[in-house]
Design an enzyme around this catalytic site. Structure first.
Site, PDB file in Angstrom:
ATOM      1  N   LYS A  47       0.847  -1.201   0.000  1.00 55.05           N
ATOM      2  CA  LYS A  47       0.000   0.000   0.000  1.00 55.05           C
ATOM      3  C   LYS A  47       0.882   1.250   0.000  1.00 55.05           C
ATOM      4  CE  LYS A  47      -0.320  -0.295   5.057  1.00 55.05           C
ATOM      5  NZ  LYS A  47      -1.155  -0.796   6.176  1.00 55.05           N
ATOM      6  N   TYR A 266      15.500  30.383   8.619  1.00 53.60           N
ATOM      7  CA  TYR A 266      14.278  31.152   8.858  1.00 53.60           C
ATOM      8  C   TYR A 266      14.028  31.357  10.355  1.00 53.60           C
ATOM      9  CZ  TYR A 266      12.664  30.828   4.027  1.00 53.60           C
ATOM     10  OH  TYR A 266      12.529  30.951   2.674  1.00 53.60           O
TER      11      TYR A 266
HETATM   12  C1  LIG Z   1      -0.408  -1.807   6.895  1.00 56.97           C
HETATM   13  C2  LIG Z   1      -0.985  -3.083   7.306  1.00 56.97           C
HETATM   14  C3  LIG Z   1      -0.184  -4.235   7.409  1.00 56.97           C
HETATM   15  C4  LIG Z   1       1.319  -4.194   7.326  1.00 56.97           C
HETATM   16  O1  LIG Z   1       1.807  -3.736   8.573  1.00 56.97           O
HETATM   17  P1  LIG Z   1       3.376  -3.538   8.855  1.00 56.97           P
HETATM   18  O2  LIG Z   1       3.437  -3.077  10.259  1.00 56.97           O
HETATM   19  O3  LIG Z   1       3.840  -2.478   7.899  1.00 56.97           O
HETATM   20  O4  LIG Z   1       4.029  -4.830   8.609  1.00 56.97           O
HETATM   21  C5  LIG Z   1      -0.818  -5.445   7.640  1.00 56.97           C
HETATM   22  N1  LIG Z   1      -2.168  -5.518   7.819  1.00 56.97           N
HETATM   23  C6  LIG Z   1      -2.950  -4.420   7.774  1.00 56.97           C
HETATM   24  C7  LIG Z   1      -4.410  -4.549   7.998  1.00 56.97           C
HETATM   25  C8  LIG Z   1      -2.389  -3.164   7.531  1.00 56.97           C
HETATM   26  O5  LIG Z   1      -3.175  -2.077   7.515  1.00 56.97           O
END
Ligand SMILES: *Cc1c(COP(=O)(O)O)cnc(C)c1O
Length: 373
Positions: A47, A266
């Site tokens: 994702k 800044y």
């Molecule tokens: C993002 C996510 C993962 C992966 O989690 P990590 O901590 O990055 O390994 C797995 N399951 C769900 C439902 C997620 O939202």
């Protein structure tokens, strides 16, 4: 006026920072997670464009290494990934709406059903097509709540039309192995599955990256790691077993002498209390080098770690090179903003956030280079 030197025509292409993404390290991390899972298959969570590292390059590398199951958050991410991986099994974490079920089916994407209306939607518009079912065991975010589970036991007949690819849940605090919520979530997940034969029979998926390191009780039938693939540490207060996959380097643009009382950056937020030398690097908050790293960030030059001083600007940061050997404190010198000695987790800790946010904020402006094993 303090004297300054500028990076001359050094023959280096581009003026910005260069982001190197090591696909070999990501594949090595996938194989490391597979070893941890034993006989249990390992999916890959890609994702948010593979946590900012580029799903178009990362996903095919993982597929070539034998990964056949991928998870994304949004339908649109699933459609984009389908174009890259025609054969893979692709799950979408955010559930379907009435008008999107046909799109899932058309692209061969498997939704995660997170609520009663999503189960009804899928049973109506995509009867007979597999889906994942998400049970909330402690995140209070997505997935069937205990009350939704009561509803499902009354409407179990719907599951006759929804073949379950996986029943899944998501751990809340798996990076802390001793936290009592891990065992509690495991208990709730097992108990929820026992409520219906369809749930007890279905395959299950529970462990994210950190959960995989909690041991076999948490593995069920599919590991679902994201972060550890990209080198983030799965377990707090333990050495990180994952390989570093991200290297962000920039060349010093200018170096200048500063005197007592001079201001840097800044807001004149850094006032010199002693004479010294300031170097300027071409990365700023527009590149995802977060403004929260003002006065706190650290970059690595040679064997030295030097502090960011003053505020992070949109395109630039200033670092204090007063204590560096002169041959390292010069225009054109390479500095490492993220790398083995300054990991995304380290940068996240300095910025008051985590490595996940550091990775997903890495900008498109960086020159990107992918290297293989
Ligand atoms: C993002 C996510 C993962 C992966 O989690 P990590 O901590 O990055 O390994 C797995 N399951 C769900 C439902 C997620 O939202």
């Amino acid at each position: 006026m303090p004297r300054s030197e500028a990076a001359g025509a050094g023959g280096e292409p581009g003026t910005g920072a260069e982001l190197t993404i090591d696909l070999g390290a990501i594949v090595a991390n996938y194989n490391r997670l597979r070893r941890e899972l034993g006989a249990v298959p390992c999916a890959a969570v890609v994702k948010a464009d593979a946590y900012g590292l580029g799903a178009a390059r990362v996903a095919p590398a993982l597929a070539a290494a034998g990964c056949d199951t991928f998870w994304v958050a949004h339908l649109e991410e699933g459609i984009a990934l389908r174009a890259i991986l025609p054969q893979a099994r692709i799950f979408v974490l955010i559930g379907p709406r009435g008008d999107s079920a046909a799109t899932y089916v058309r692209h061969g994407l498997t939704p995660t059903l997170n609520a009663p209306d999503e189960i009804e939607t899928w049973a109506t518009h995509a009867a007979g097509t597999a889906a994942a079912l998400h049970i909330d065991t402690g995140m209070s975010r997505l997935g069937l709540s205990p009350r939704d589970m009561d509803w499902l036991t009354d409407h179990a007949v719907l599951l006759d039309r929804v073949p379950l690819a996986y029943v899944m849940s998501h751990l809340v605090v798996a990076e802390e192995p001793d936290h009592p919520l891990n065992a509690e979530q495991l208990h709730r997940f097992r108990a929820a599955r026992q409520r219906l034969p369809q749930l007890a029979r279905a395959k299950a998926s529970f462990a994210n990256s950190s959960g995989i390191f909690l041991g076999p009780d948490f593995h069920f039938d599919l590991g679902r790691p994201g972060a550890a693939l990209y080198g983030l540490a799965p377990t707090e207060s333990q050495p990180n077993p994952m390989a570093q996959a991200v290297h962000l380097q920039a060349r010093i643009l200018q170096v200048r002498d500063v005197d007592v009382g001079d201001s840097v950056g800044y807001g004149a937020a850094h006032l010199r209390l002693r004479r010294g030398r300031i170097a300027t690097l071409p990365a700023g908050y527009a590149d995802g080098y977060m403004r929260g790293l003002s006065h706190r960030g650290r970059v690595v030059i040679g064997a030295h770690t030097v502090p960011v001083v003053g505020r992070v600007s949109m395109d630039l940061i200033t670092i204090d090179v007063s204590d560096l050997p002169a041959d390292l404190a010069r225009p054109g010198q390479l500095a490492t903003l993220i790398g083995p000695g300054m990991t995304p987790d380290d940068v996240g800790a300095l910025a008051g956030t985590n490595g996940y946010e550091v990775l997903t904020q890495l900008s498109r402006r960086y020159r990107r280079r992918y290297v293989d094993a």
